[in-house]
Design an enzyme around this catalytic site. Structure first.
Site, PDB file in Angstrom:
ATOM      1  N   CYS A  11     -17.076  13.546 145.770  1.00  0.00           N
ATOM      2  CA  CYS A  11     -17.655  14.902 145.848  1.00  0.00           C
ATOM      3  C   CYS A  11     -18.587  14.964 147.055  1.00  0.00           C
ATOM      4  O   CYS A  11     -18.610  15.955 147.790  1.00  0.00           O
ATOM      5  CB  CYS A  11     -18.402  15.259 144.569  1.00  0.00           C
ATOM      6  N   ASP A  31      -9.471   5.648 155.026  1.00  0.00           N
ATOM      7  CA  ASP A  31     -10.061   4.706 154.074  1.00  0.00           C
ATOM      8  C   ASP A  31     -10.990   3.740 154.819  1.00  0.00           C
ATOM      9  O   ASP A  31     -10.664   3.233 155.886  1.00  0.00           O
ATOM     10  CB  ASP A  31      -8.963   3.922 153.345  1.00  0.00           C
ATOM     11  N   GLY A  92      -6.757  -0.735 139.281  1.00  0.00           N
ATOM     12  CA  GLY A  92      -7.366  -0.794 140.605  1.00  0.00           C
ATOM     13  C   GLY A  92      -8.187   0.412 140.989  1.00  0.00           C
ATOM     14  O   GLY A  92      -8.708   0.474 142.104  1.00  0.00           O
ATOM     15  N   HIS A  99      -7.668  10.735 143.807  1.00  0.00           N
ATOM     16  CA  HIS A  99      -7.324  10.669 145.232  1.00  0.00           C
ATOM     17  C   HIS A  99      -5.987   9.979 145.386  1.00  0.00           C
ATOM     18  O   HIS A  99      -5.574   9.192 144.539  1.00  0.00           O
ATOM     19  CB  HIS A  99      -8.411   9.930 146.029  1.00  0.00           C
ATOM     20  N   HIS A 101      -3.658   7.667 147.910  1.00  0.00           N
ATOM     21  CA  HIS A 101      -3.593   6.780 149.075  1.00  0.00           C
ATOM     22  C   HIS A 101      -2.296   7.069 149.829  1.00  0.00           C
ATOM     23  O   HIS A 101      -1.230   7.169 149.222  1.00  0.00           O
ATOM     24  CB  HIS A 101      -3.566   5.312 148.640  1.00  0.00           C
TER      25      HIS A 101
HETATM   26  P1  5GP Z   1      -9.292   3.334 144.401  1.00  0.00           P
HETATM   27  O1  5GP Z   1      -9.614   1.866 144.384  1.00  0.00           O
HETATM   28  O2  5GP Z   1     -10.226   4.109 143.508  1.00  0.00           O
HETATM   29  O3  5GP Z   1      -7.842   3.659 144.164  1.00  0.00           O
HETATM   30  O4  5GP Z   1      -9.543   3.817 145.888  1.00  0.00           O
HETATM   31  C1  5GP Z   1     -10.816   4.026 146.393  1.00  0.00           C
HETATM   32  C2  5GP Z   1     -10.703   3.843 147.883  1.00  0.00           C
HETATM   33  O5  5GP Z   1     -11.844   4.427 148.472  1.00  0.00           O
HETATM   34  C3  5GP Z   1     -10.662   2.379 148.315  1.00  0.00           C
HETATM   35  O6  5GP Z   1      -9.473   2.139 149.051  1.00  0.00           O
HETATM   36  C4  5GP Z   1     -11.918   2.230 149.182  1.00  0.00           C
HETATM   37  O7  5GP Z   1     -11.715   1.402 150.304  1.00  0.00           O
HETATM   38  C5  5GP Z   1     -12.223   3.660 149.579  1.00  0.00           C
HETATM   39  N1  5GP Z   1     -13.637   3.921 149.795  1.00  0.00           N
HETATM   40  C6  5GP Z   1     -14.674   3.520 149.008  1.00  0.00           C
HETATM   41  N2  5GP Z   1     -15.841   3.998 149.502  1.00  0.00           N
HETATM   42  C7  5GP Z   1     -15.533   4.706 150.607  1.00  0.00           C
HETATM   43  C8  5GP Z   1     -16.323   5.424 151.552  1.00  0.00           C
HETATM   44  O8  5GP Z   1     -17.552   5.519 151.451  1.00  0.00           O
HETATM   45  N3  5GP Z   1     -15.664   6.034 152.571  1.00  0.00           N
HETATM   46  C9  5GP Z   1     -14.305   5.948 152.716  1.00  0.00           C
HETATM   47  N4  5GP Z   1     -13.760   6.582 153.766  1.00  0.00           N
HETATM   48  N5  5GP Z   1     -13.518   5.282 151.830  1.00  0.00           N
HETATM   49  C10 5GP Z   1     -14.127   4.667 150.798  1.00  0.00           C
HETATM   50 ZN    ZN Z   2     -16.120  13.998 142.421  1.00  0.00          ZN
END
Ligand code: 5GP
Ligand code: ZN
Length: 122
Positions: A11, A31, A92, A99, A101
């Site tokens: 957010c 990312d 994961g 979101h 990827h």
């Molecule tokens: P998840 O693990 O929830 O599927 O994906 C979260 C993603 O957010 C991870 O790939 C992580 O590298 C990325 N991420 C975490 N914090 C930040 C941030 O502050 N900025 C950006 N651009 N990506 C982030």
């Molecule tokens: Zn949110």
């Protein structure tokens, strides 16, 4: 619908972040810890904790979200790529704001400069 947690990272990024692409209701960012040469995240402005709750999106908005995932990939110069959603901690998920990827090996255009140009034209 419950209000989003005040400390939600995505957010905050939706409010204040730097995007590589943007459309009404959705943004795409790079990312911070890329797992592929091109690793983008498509984030809806609407806070929904996980993909399990994807029904919270009105049908037209859900369709636009999927189209924006595809547009973000093609705007980054990708023809072949992976789209991934991690659902729940043991799968994961680390950020509990839905979101997508977008992971690709090589942009059609060469180099980061070309990638930035391509996505900014979205
Ligand atoms: P998840 O693990 O929830 O599927 O994906 C979260 C993603 O957010 C991870 O790939 C992580 O590298 C990325 N991420 C975490 N914090 C930040 C941030 O502050 N900025 C950006 N651009 N990506 C982030
Ligand atoms: Zn949110």
């Amino acid at each position: 619908m419950p209000s989003p947690p005040e400390d939600c990272l995505f957010c905050g990024i939706v409010r204040d972040g730097t995007y590589v692409a943007q459309t009404k209701g959705f943004v795409a960012i790079a990312d911070i810890n890329p797992q592929a040469p091109v690793h983008l995240l498509v984030i809806p402005e609407r806070h929904v904790d996980t993909f399990r709750d994807v029904g919270a999106f009105p049908a037209r908005e859900a369709k636009r979200m999927l189209e924006f995932v595809a547009d973000t990939a093609s705007g980054a110069g990708l023809t072949d790529y992976r789209v991934q959603v991690n659902v729940g901690p043991t799968a994961g998920q680390t950020v509990f704001h839905l979101h997508w990827h977008v992971l690709g090996e090589a942009a059609r255009a060469h180099g980061a400069e070309a990638l930035t140009t391509a996505v900014s034209e979205l």
